[in-house]
Write a protein that holds these residues in place. Sequence first.
Motif, PDB file in Angstrom:
ATOM      1  N   ARG A   1       0.830  -1.206  -0.034  1.00 47.24           N
ATOM      2  CA  ARG A   1      -0.150   0.024   0.082  1.00 47.24           C
ATOM      3  C   ARG A   1       0.845   1.147  -0.021  1.00 47.24           C
ATOM      4  O   ARG A   1       1.986   1.106   0.391  1.00 47.24           O
ATOM      5  N   SER A   2       0.258   2.304  -0.366  1.00 45.71           N
ATOM      6  CA  SER A   2       1.174   3.843  -0.343  1.00 45.71           C
ATOM      7  C   SER A   2       0.099   4.808  -0.043  1.00 45.71           C
ATOM      8  O   SER A   2      -1.033   4.485  -0.027  1.00 45.71           O
ATOM      9  N   GLY A   3       0.351   5.926   0.053  1.00 44.88           N
ATOM     10  CA  GLY A   3      -0.412   7.039   0.539  1.00 44.88           C
ATOM     11  C   GLY A   3       0.255   8.174   0.651  1.00 44.88           C
ATOM     12  O   GLY A   3       1.721   8.424   0.670  1.00 44.88           O
ATOM     13  N   VAL A   4      -0.420   9.335   1.094  1.00 43.05           N
ATOM     14  CA  VAL A   4       0.211  10.635   1.535  1.00 43.05           C
ATOM     15  C   VAL A   4      -0.107  10.841   2.924  1.00 43.05           C
ATOM     16  O   VAL A   4      -1.567  10.769   3.133  1.00 43.05           O
ATOM     17  N   ALA A   5       0.782  11.021   3.783  1.00 41.50           N
ATOM     18  CA  ALA A   5       0.389  11.132   5.145  1.00 41.50           C
ATOM     19  C   ALA A   5       0.301  12.795   5.495  1.00 41.50           C
ATOM     20  O   ALA A   5       1.133  13.595   4.670  1.00 41.50           O
ATOM     21  N   THR A   6      -0.416  13.109   6.355  1.00 43.70           N
ATOM     22  CA  THR A   6      -0.674  14.853   6.508  1.00 43.70           C
ATOM     23  C   THR A   6      -0.323  14.791   8.330  1.00 43.70           C
ATOM     24  O   THR A   6      -0.735  14.094   9.126  1.00 43.70           O
ATOM     25  N   THR A   7       0.926  15.637   8.548  1.00 47.61           N
ATOM     26  CA  THR A   7       1.099  15.814   9.904  1.00 47.61           C
ATOM     27  C   THR A   7       0.242  16.847  10.885  1.00 47.61           C
ATOM     28  O   THR A   7      -0.532  17.427  10.350  1.00 47.61           O
ATOM     29  N   GLY A   8       0.150  16.256  12.208  1.00 43.02           N
ATOM     30  CA  GLY A   8      -0.514  17.267  13.070  1.00 43.02           C
ATOM     31  C   GLY A   8       0.593  17.707  14.002  1.00 43.02           C
ATOM     32  O   GLY A   8       1.895  17.697  14.146  1.00 43.02           O
ATOM     33  N   ALA A   9       0.316  18.486  15.148  1.00 42.95           N
ATOM     34  CA  ALA A   9       1.112  19.364  16.060  1.00 42.95           C
ATOM     35  C   ALA A   9       1.838  17.989  16.909  1.00 42.95           C
ATOM     36  O   ALA A   9       1.451  17.005  17.352  1.00 42.95           O
ATOM     37  N   LEU A  10       3.065  18.670  17.343  1.00 41.36           N
ATOM     38  CA  LEU A  10       4.010  17.793  18.069  1.00 41.36           C
ATOM     39  C   LEU A  10       4.055  18.603  19.560  1.00 41.36           C
ATOM     40  O   LEU A  10       4.846  19.700  19.459  1.00 41.36           O
ATOM     41  N   SER A  11       3.811  17.926  20.601  1.00 46.89           N
ATOM     42  CA  SER A  11       3.885  18.471  21.752  1.00 46.89           C
ATOM     43  C   SER A  11       5.346  18.351  22.067  1.00 46.89           C
ATOM     44  O   SER A  11       6.105  17.552  21.896  1.00 46.89           O
ATOM     45  N   ASN A  12       5.678  19.432  22.846  1.00 51.13           N
ATOM     46  CA  ASN A  12       7.016  19.483  23.615  1.00 51.13           C
ATOM     47  C   ASN A  12       8.333  19.514  22.566  1.00 51.13           C
ATOM     48  O   ASN A  12       8.951  19.400  22.842  1.00 51.13           O
ATOM     49  N   SER A  13       8.031  20.082  21.230  1.00 50.81           N
ATOM     50  CA  SER A  13       8.978  20.481  20.484  1.00 50.81           C
ATOM     51  C   SER A  13       9.843  21.415  20.708  1.00 50.81           C
ATOM     52  O   SER A  13       9.381  22.223  21.861  1.00 50.81           O
ATOM     53  N   ARG A  14      11.025  21.665  20.170  1.00 47.12           N
ATOM     54  CA  ARG A  14      11.774  22.815  20.561  1.00 47.12           C
ATOM     55  C   ARG A  14      11.310  24.103  20.597  1.00 47.12           C
ATOM     56  O   ARG A  14      11.897  24.877  21.418  1.00 47.12           O
ATOM     57  N   GLY A  15      10.456  24.361  19.810  1.00 45.74           N
ATOM     58  CA  GLY A  15       9.803  25.719  19.919  1.00 45.74           C
ATOM     59  C   GLY A  15      10.611  26.640  18.840  1.00 45.74           C
ATOM     60  O   GLY A  15       9.626  27.674  18.246  1.00 45.74           O
ATOM     61  N   ASP A  16      11.672  26.697  18.590  1.00 46.56           N
ATOM     62  CA  ASP A  16      12.414  27.791  17.520  1.00 46.56           C
ATOM     63  C   ASP A  16      12.608  27.133  16.392  1.00 46.56           C
ATOM     64  O   ASP A  16      12.685  27.759  15.259  1.00 46.56           O
ATOM     65  N   VAL A  17      11.929  25.891  16.030  1.00 46.31           N
ATOM     66  CA  VAL A  17      11.847  25.115  14.778  1.00 46.31           C
ATOM     67  C   VAL A  17      10.571  24.588  14.492  1.00 46.31           C
ATOM     68  O   VAL A  17      10.249  23.616  15.615  1.00 46.31           O
ATOM     69  N   ALA A  18       9.970  24.719  13.501  1.00 45.28           N
ATOM     70  CA  ALA A  18       8.564  24.107  13.301  1.00 45.28           C
ATOM     71  C   ALA A  18       8.718  22.720  13.314  1.00 45.28           C
ATOM     72  O   ALA A  18       9.574  21.951  12.744  1.00 45.28           O
ATOM     73  N   CYS A  19       7.904  21.894  14.145  1.00 37.33           N
ATOM     74  CA  CYS A  19       8.144  20.369  13.989  1.00 37.33           C
ATOM     75  C   CYS A  19       6.684  19.705  14.141  1.00 37.33           C
ATOM     76  O   CYS A  19       5.565  20.527  14.561  1.00 37.33           O
ATOM     77  N   SER A  20       6.367  18.558  13.683  1.00 32.21           N
ATOM     78  CA  SER A  20       4.979  18.019  13.544  1.00 32.21           C
ATOM     79  C   SER A  20       5.082  16.582  13.588  1.00 32.21           C
ATOM     80  O   SER A  20       6.300  15.968  13.477  1.00 32.21           O
ATOM     81  N   THR A  21       4.005  15.828  13.615  1.00 37.55           N
ATOM     82  CA  THR A  21       3.971  14.355  13.709  1.00 37.55           C
ATOM     83  C   THR A  21       3.082  13.674  13.213  1.00 37.55           C
ATOM     84  O   THR A  21       1.674  14.293  12.834  1.00 37.55           O
ATOM     85  N   CYS A  22       2.873  12.473  12.919  1.00 39.00           N
ATOM     86  CA  CYS A  22       1.776  11.858  12.316  1.00 39.00           C
ATOM     87  C   CYS A  22       2.131  10.251  12.402  1.00 39.00           C
ATOM     88  O   CYS A  22       3.145   9.762  12.993  1.00 39.00           O
ATOM     89  N   GLN A  23       0.907   9.379  12.376  1.00 38.22           N
ATOM     90  CA  GLN A  23       0.942   8.065  12.412  1.00 38.22           C
ATOM     91  C   GLN A  23       0.765   7.359  11.121  1.00 38.22           C
ATOM     92  O   GLN A  23      -0.229   7.882  10.404  1.00 38.22           O
ATOM     93  N   ILE A  24       1.416   6.250  10.910  1.00 33.45           N
ATOM     94  CA  ILE A  24       1.208   5.577   9.636  1.00 33.45           C
ATOM     95  C   ILE A  24       0.992   3.859  10.206  1.00 33.45           C
ATOM     96  O   ILE A  24       1.900   3.424  10.652  1.00 33.45           O
ATOM     97  N   ALA A  25       0.207   3.170   9.463  1.00 28.46           N
ATOM     98  CA  ALA A  25      -0.213   1.985   9.661  1.00 28.46           C
ATOM     99  C   ALA A  25       0.900   0.927   9.177  1.00 28.46           C
ATOM    100  O   ALA A  25       1.416   1.198   8.008  1.00 28.46           O
ATOM    101  N   GLN A  26       1.538   0.382  10.112  1.00 26.79           N
ATOM    102  CA  GLN A  26       2.629  -0.610   9.740  1.00 26.79           C
ATOM    103  C   GLN A  26       2.805  -1.779  10.690  1.00 26.79           C
ATOM    104  O   GLN A  26       2.707  -1.523  11.762  1.00 26.79           O
ATOM    105  N   ASN A  27       2.672  -3.060  10.128  1.00 24.85           N
ATOM    106  CA  ASN A  27       2.641  -4.117  10.837  1.00 24.85           C
ATOM    107  C   ASN A  27       4.359  -4.681  11.234  1.00 24.85           C
ATOM    108  O   ASN A  27       5.042  -4.040  10.348  1.00 24.85           O
ATOM    109  N   GLY A  28       4.472  -5.481  11.862  1.00 29.07           N
ATOM    110  CA  GLY A  28       5.665  -5.823  12.494  1.00 29.07           C
ATOM    111  C   GLY A  28       6.720  -6.398  11.426  1.00 29.07           C
ATOM    112  O   GLY A  28       7.837  -6.135  11.535  1.00 29.07           O
TER     113      GLY A  28
END
Length: 229
Positions: free
Chosen positions: A27-54
């Motif tokens: 499978r493939s796709g395009v992921a879109t990030t959301g806010a990342l808590s406790n990031s450095r603050g001076d540089v924009a950071c974000s996060t997301c989750q992607i389904a992946q089995n072991g």
Amino acid sequence: MPAGIQIRNDNGTLQIDGVSQHMVLLRSGVATTGALSNSRGDVACSTCQIAQNGNEILAIQAGVPFSIAGRYGGNTTVNIFGAGAGYQFSYWVFGGYTPSGDNFGILLKDGNGTPIWDSGRPPMRVIGDVAGLGDFTVGQAGRSYALAVQLQYGQLVRQRQAIGTDQMLIQTVYAGFASINGQAVHVENTDYLAEVVGPIASSAVPDSWDGTWANNLQNTYTVLDVTHY
């Protein structure tokens, strides 16, 4: 002489034969990030989750540095350094062959009659590895590439700062990050999370709280050709 079919890519690397279990695109796709808590603050950071089995391999094509933060409950957390919430990137998930369900094209079976590949499942195309820090050039112009993490550096630093008779606790997380733009790969170790807690009474903070812990791994990535995938 050996019997059966063998299909090789332009570099002579064996991609498909009539015996082996094959790693294919699931499978493939395009992921879109959301806010990342406790990031450095001076540089924009974000996060997301992607389904992946072991037993699957996740490959990412991001023009800004990305890092794998962990995998839990069938999802892999991807952190982005240098782009805030709403950043989008492409990903591909590869794994052991499962039938595509197509009723046309090519179907290969092993000697026992078990399907081992069909043309509805593009093979995973590995062109090599990138290891270390810095800038690298991979592949050929005009192709599309993605990175799969093999090894990733990680470090945790804990410090304290006296505020009168109390303490401020400062925790910083470093990780290996990589980006890929065309043939250009960039790898760096970056502090991207910073958490400050306090003030806390000095008597409540054990001496063992301070320190630096690192896994001492060399960042290593598999480069995959995902052209037309």
